[in-house]
Design a protein around this motif. Structure first.
Motif, PDB file in Angstrom:
ATOM      1  N   VAL A  83       0.847  -1.204   0.000  1.00  0.00           N
ATOM      2  CA  VAL A  83       0.000   0.000   0.000  1.00  0.00           C
ATOM      3  C   VAL A  83       0.878   1.249   0.000  1.00  0.00           C
ATOM      4  CG1 VAL A  83      -2.024  -1.001   1.127  1.00  0.00           C
ATOM      5  CG2 VAL A  83      -0.251   0.006   2.531  1.00  0.00           C
ATOM      6  N   ARG A  84       1.986   1.163   0.697  1.00  0.00           N
ATOM      7  CA  ARG A  84       2.912   2.289   0.811  1.00  0.00           C
ATOM      8  C   ARG A  84       3.423   2.759  -0.559  1.00  0.00           C
ATOM      9  NH1 ARG A  84       5.781   5.530   0.320  1.00  0.00           N
ATOM     10  NH2 ARG A  84       7.644   6.263   1.384  1.00  0.00           N
ATOM     11  N   HIS A  91      -4.279   1.173  -3.782  1.00  0.00           N
ATOM     12  CA  HIS A  91      -3.968   1.693  -2.455  1.00  0.00           C
ATOM     13  C   HIS A  91      -5.207   1.713  -1.564  1.00  0.00           C
ATOM     14  CE1 HIS A  91      -3.700   5.203   0.382  1.00  0.00           C
ATOM     15  NE2 HIS A  91      -2.688   4.479   0.776  1.00  0.00           N
ATOM     16  N   LYS A  95      -5.534  -0.344   1.876  1.00  0.00           N
ATOM     17  CA  LYS A  95      -5.257   0.509   3.029  1.00  0.00           C
ATOM     18  C   LYS A  95      -6.390   0.441   4.039  1.00  0.00           C
ATOM     19  CE  LYS A  95      -3.452   3.967   5.500  1.00  0.00           C
ATOM     20  NZ  LYS A  95      -2.894   5.160   4.951  1.00  0.00           N
ATOM     21  N   GLN A 232       7.271  -2.443   7.807  1.00  0.00           N
ATOM     22  CA  GLN A 232       6.988  -1.068   8.250  1.00  0.00           C
ATOM     23  C   GLN A 232       7.252  -0.897   9.742  1.00  0.00           C
ATOM     24  OE1 GLN A 232       5.898   0.750   4.625  1.00  0.00           O
ATOM     25  NE2 GLN A 232       5.852   1.761   6.592  1.00  0.00           N
ATOM     26  N   THR A 233       7.119  -2.002  10.485  1.00  0.00           N
ATOM     27  CA  THR A 233       7.387  -1.944  11.927  1.00  0.00           C
ATOM     28  C   THR A 233       8.878  -1.778  12.198  1.00  0.00           C
ATOM     29  OG1 THR A 233       5.519  -3.414  12.397  1.00  0.00           O
ATOM     30  CG2 THR A 233       7.239  -3.297  14.090  1.00  0.00           C
ATOM     31  N   ALA A 236      11.227   1.850  11.759  1.00  0.00           N
ATOM     32  CA  ALA A 236      10.551   2.999  12.372  1.00  0.00           C
ATOM     33  C   ALA A 236      10.392   2.807  13.878  1.00  0.00           C
ATOM     34  CB  ALA A 236       9.194   3.210  11.704  1.00  0.00           C
ATOM     35  N   THR A 282      10.137  11.769   3.375  1.00  0.00           N
ATOM     36  CA  THR A 282       9.596  10.784   2.445  1.00  0.00           C
ATOM     37  C   THR A 282       9.573  11.453   1.073  1.00  0.00           C
ATOM     38  OG1 THR A 282       7.773   9.237   2.048  1.00  0.00           O
ATOM     39  CG2 THR A 282       7.161  11.404   2.883  1.00  0.00           C
ATOM     40  N   ARG A 284       7.780  12.168  -2.880  1.00  0.00           N
ATOM     41  CA  ARG A 284       6.627  12.138  -3.763  1.00  0.00           C
ATOM     42  C   ARG A 284       7.084  12.560  -5.163  1.00  0.00           C
ATOM     43  NH1 ARG A 284       4.992   9.796   0.067  1.00  0.00           N
ATOM     44  NH2 ARG A 284       2.976  10.046   1.123  1.00  0.00           N
ATOM     45  N   PHE A 317       4.246  10.535  12.016  1.00  0.00           N
ATOM     46  CA  PHE A 317       3.647   9.357  11.374  1.00  0.00           C
ATOM     47  C   PHE A 317       3.046   9.685  10.003  1.00  0.00           C
ATOM     48  CE2 PHE A 317       4.018   8.018  15.725  1.00  0.00           C
ATOM     49  CZ  PHE A 317       4.296   6.661  15.645  1.00  0.00           C
ATOM     50  N   HIS A 322      -1.642   8.490   2.822  1.00  0.00           N
ATOM     51  CA  HIS A 322      -0.655   7.453   3.176  1.00  0.00           C
ATOM     52  C   HIS A 322      -0.250   7.492   4.649  1.00  0.00           C
ATOM     53  CE1 HIS A 322       0.123   5.552  -0.694  1.00  0.00           C
ATOM     54  NE2 HIS A 322      -0.117   6.746  -1.232  1.00  0.00           N
ATOM     55  N   CYS A 324       0.381   6.801   8.464  1.00  0.00           N
ATOM     56  CA  CYS A 324       0.688   5.487   9.059  1.00  0.00           C
ATOM     57  C   CYS A 324      -0.520   4.917   9.797  1.00  0.00           C
ATOM     58  CB  CYS A 324       1.838   5.660  10.057  1.00  0.00           C
ATOM     59  SG  CYS A 324       2.263   4.127  10.901  1.00  0.00           S
ATOM     60  N   PRO A 325      -0.923   3.672   9.479  1.00  0.00           N
ATOM     61  CA  PRO A 325      -2.022   3.053  10.223  1.00  0.00           C
ATOM     62  C   PRO A 325      -1.530   2.298  11.460  1.00  0.00           C
ATOM     63  CG  PRO A 325      -1.414   1.660   8.380  1.00  0.00           C
ATOM     64  CD  PRO A 325      -0.466   2.834   8.349  1.00  0.00           C
TER      65      PRO A 325
HETATM   66  C1  HEM Z   1       7.335   4.546  15.459  1.00  0.00           C
HETATM   67  C2  HEM Z   1       6.979   3.728  14.537  1.00  0.00           C
HETATM   68  C3  HEM Z   1       6.465   4.171  13.195  1.00  0.00           C
HETATM   69  C4  HEM Z   1       6.666   5.356  12.509  1.00  0.00           C
HETATM   70  C5  HEM Z   1       7.482   6.575  12.940  1.00  0.00           C
HETATM   71  C6  HEM Z   1       5.963   5.228  11.247  1.00  0.00           C
HETATM   72  C7  HEM Z   1       5.913   6.210  10.296  1.00  0.00           C
HETATM   73  C8  HEM Z   1       5.246   6.110   9.100  1.00  0.00           C
HETATM   74  C9  HEM Z   1       5.167   7.162   8.097  1.00  0.00           C
HETATM   75  C10 HEM Z   1       5.830   8.536   8.199  1.00  0.00           C
HETATM   76  C11 HEM Z   1       4.415   6.701   7.073  1.00  0.00           C
HETATM   77  C12 HEM Z   1       4.004   7.464   5.812  1.00  0.00           C
HETATM   78  C13 HEM Z   1       5.014   7.342   4.711  1.00  0.00           C
HETATM   79  C14 HEM Z   1       4.660   8.239   3.541  1.00  0.00           C
HETATM   80  O1  HEM Z   1       3.612   8.927   3.526  1.00  0.00           O
HETATM   81  O2  HEM Z   1       5.451   8.278   2.571  1.00  0.00           O
HETATM   82  C15 HEM Z   1       4.028   5.331   7.414  1.00  0.00           C
HETATM   83  C16 HEM Z   1       3.279   4.511   6.605  1.00  0.00           C
HETATM   84  C17 HEM Z   1       2.907   3.240   6.960  1.00  0.00           C
HETATM   85  N1  HEM Z   1       3.114   2.601   8.172  1.00  0.00           N
HETATM   86 FE1  HEM Z   1       4.126   3.335   9.740  1.00  0.00          FE
HETATM   87  N2  HEM Z   1       5.365   3.991  11.189  1.00  0.00           N
HETATM   88  C18 HEM Z   1       5.634   3.320  12.365  1.00  0.00           C
HETATM   89  C19 HEM Z   1       5.219   2.071  12.733  1.00  0.00           C
HETATM   90  C20 HEM Z   1       4.379   1.272  11.998  1.00  0.00           C
HETATM   91  C21 HEM Z   1       3.877  -0.021  12.412  1.00  0.00           C
HETATM   92  C22 HEM Z   1       4.141  -0.689  13.767  1.00  0.00           C
HETATM   93  C23 HEM Z   1       3.113  -0.492  11.389  1.00  0.00           C
HETATM   94  C24 HEM Z   1       2.337  -1.780  11.292  1.00  0.00           C
HETATM   95  C25 HEM Z   1       1.661  -2.289  12.265  1.00  0.00           C
HETATM   96  C26 HEM Z   1       3.135   0.511  10.329  1.00  0.00           C
HETATM   97  C27 HEM Z   1       2.508   0.398   9.109  1.00  0.00           C
HETATM   98  C28 HEM Z   1       2.537   1.351   8.109  1.00  0.00           C
HETATM   99  C29 HEM Z   1       1.937   1.167   6.790  1.00  0.00           C
HETATM  100  C30 HEM Z   1       1.209  -0.098   6.310  1.00  0.00           C
HETATM  101  C31 HEM Z   1       2.175   2.347   6.072  1.00  0.00           C
HETATM  102  C32 HEM Z   1       1.744   2.647   4.626  1.00  0.00           C
HETATM  103  C33 HEM Z   1       0.418   3.375   4.650  1.00  0.00           C
HETATM  104  C34 HEM Z   1      -0.019   3.877   3.277  1.00  0.00           C
HETATM  105  O3  HEM Z   1       0.823   3.982   2.383  1.00  0.00           O
HETATM  106  O4  HEM Z   1      -1.204   4.174   3.125  1.00  0.00           O
HETATM  107  N3  HEM Z   1       3.913   1.564  10.734  1.00  0.00           N
HETATM  108  N4  HEM Z   1       4.533   5.012   8.658  1.00  0.00           N
END
Ligand code: HEM
Length: 371
Positions: A83-84, A91, A95, A232-233, A236, A282, A284, A317, A322, A324-325
């Motif tokens: 999805v990212r 997406h 998502k 993704q975990t 980050a 990030t 774009r 986040f 997009h 973060c979920p």
């Molecule tokens: C401190 C921990 C985390 C931080 C700082 C973080 C940060 C982010 C950020 C900034 C994005 C957006 C990226 C973009 O727009 O280009 C993102 C997307 C995402 N994160 Fe996290 N994340 C963290 C933990 C997690 C965890 C634990 C999971 C899963 C359980 C997760 C799943 C996702 C997913 C699936 C996306 C893609 C969403 C999309 O594209 O619609 N993240 N994250």
């Protein structure tokens, strides 16, 4: 200006003290062309939000869904479905499925489990802390997904190897390791799905149920995005944990306050996410000519979205479609780990620098002077 002042947003990610640089960036125009980097920069809360909200600012360059070096490989097969890395139909529904499934996780239970796991692995050296920062969040996620404990160490090692394919700094050996790991991860998830031995109520069972309910039929896509939950975990959450450890070391009054009022841990982590975030930027790509407050960015341009310059109102986040979920899950796991480790870390001599990265700020600790 100090000699080692960050030269650009990529240097700033791993710089010892980058936040004055980010503040200055935010004082400039929200969108500017950086001739040295040959790309655009979106800075400050206004610039970051405008780009992340814009429908024509896409996560991949037009016509290049998968980077050339991953095309036709196991890593590429995963990358293409994440999805990212997708927009539009590929997406939106996936998502929604992930966000719904992640939204059903019992956070109190997860935090309790993670506390128990972290309590069994209190680091007693800098080297152990470096490993535990990565492993514990991955163990907690593997547990949540429904994998048996015997599988967690291999899953964590494969995930760490797999994420190398997402970094432009990886060498040929790391890329080869990422391919082996991608295959192993896909096989592990397909086995768990096929054998139906995902614990009822597990996150994997929830993702499958939501995918059925919302009509997301592409099984390869589901598998890839399950791998995506681990990847993704990985970096980050390690970054959040490591930056929180740095905050505890550099702000002497924090730990006594948290000991007196443990209910303040989540607020402390939110503050770390705003003041010293794990993900600093990030990217774009403009799909067509785009105009922001009179600044025209032509089609086909790369925009580096400098999340860390968005100021302290932002959570670290992301923002927009997009976003973060996994935020609540990351916080539950990180709260548990820090609570379990803080006392043991208090007297450990620690110094730190940062792992090489163009977007993630992850401390690497070594034995050193007490700060
Ligand atoms: C401190 C921990 C985390 C931080 C700082 C973080 C940060 C982010 C950020 C900034 C994005 C957006 C990226 C973009 O727009 O280009 C993102 C997307 C995402 N994160 Fe996290 N994340 C963290 C933990 C997690 C965890 C634990 C999971 C899963 C359980 C997760 C799943 C996702 C997913 C699936 C996306 C893609 C969403 C999309 O594209 O619609 N993240 N994250």
């Amino acid at each position: 200006m100090p000699l080692d002042y960050p030269a650009d947003p990529f240097f700033a990610v791993t710089h010892a003290a980058p936040y004055d640089y980010y503040r200055r960036l935010a004082e400039g125009p929200p969108l500017r062309f950086d001739a040295a980097l040959d790309c655009w920069l979106a800075t400050g809360a206004a610039g970051v939000r405008a780009v992340l909200e814009h429908p024509a600012c896409r996560v991949r360059p037009a016509g290049l869904a998968v980077p050339h070096n991953l095309a036709g490989t196991p890593c590429g097969a995963i990358f293409a479905e994440l999805v990212r890395m997708n927009e539009g139909e590929r997406h939106a529904v996936p998502k929604q499925v992930l966000a719904h499934a992640l939204g059903q996780v019992d956070l109190a239970r997860l935090q309790g489990r993670a506390m128990h796991l972290a309590g069994d692995r209190v680091p007693d050296s800098a080297a152990q802390l470096n490993d535990a920062m990565f492993e514990l969040p991955l163990f907690a996620m593997a547990d949540l997904l429904g994998f048996a404990p015997a599988q967690w160490p291999a899953l964590a090692a494969w995930t760490r190897a797999f994420v190398a394919c997402l970094s432009p700094l990886s060498n040929a050996e790391q890329l080869a390791g990422a391919q082996v790991a991608a295959d192993a991860l896909l096989q592990s998830f397909s086995r768990l799905l096929r054998e139906g031995d995902a614990r009822p109520g597990s996150l994997l069972a929830k993702v499958v149920a939501e995918a059925d309910a919302l009509g997301w039929r592409a099984s390869g896509g589901v598998l890839a995005n399950l791998v995506g939950l681990l990847s993704q975990t990985c970096d980050a959450t390690a970054g959040l944990l490591g930056n929180a450890v740095v905050a505890l070391r550099t702000q002497a009054d924090l730990l006594p306050q948290l000991r007196a009022a443990p209910q303040l841990w989540p607020a402390m982590l939110r503050k770390v996410g705003r003041h010293d975030p794990a993900i600093h930027n990030t990217r774009r790509y403009t799909e067509e000519d785009v105009e922001f407050n009179g600044v025209r960015v032509p089609a086909g341009q790369m925009i580096v979205v400098v999340l860390a310059s968005a100021g302290r109102a932002e959570s670290g986040f992301g923002h927009g479609r997009h976003v973060c979920p996994g935020q609540a899950i990351a916080h539950a796991i990180a709260t548990a780990c820090l609570q379990a480790w803080a006392d043991g870390l208090e007297d450990m001599p620690l110094a730190w620098s940062y792992l090489p990265s163009l977007n993630a700020r992850i401390p690497v600790f070594g034995p050193g002077e007490m700060k």
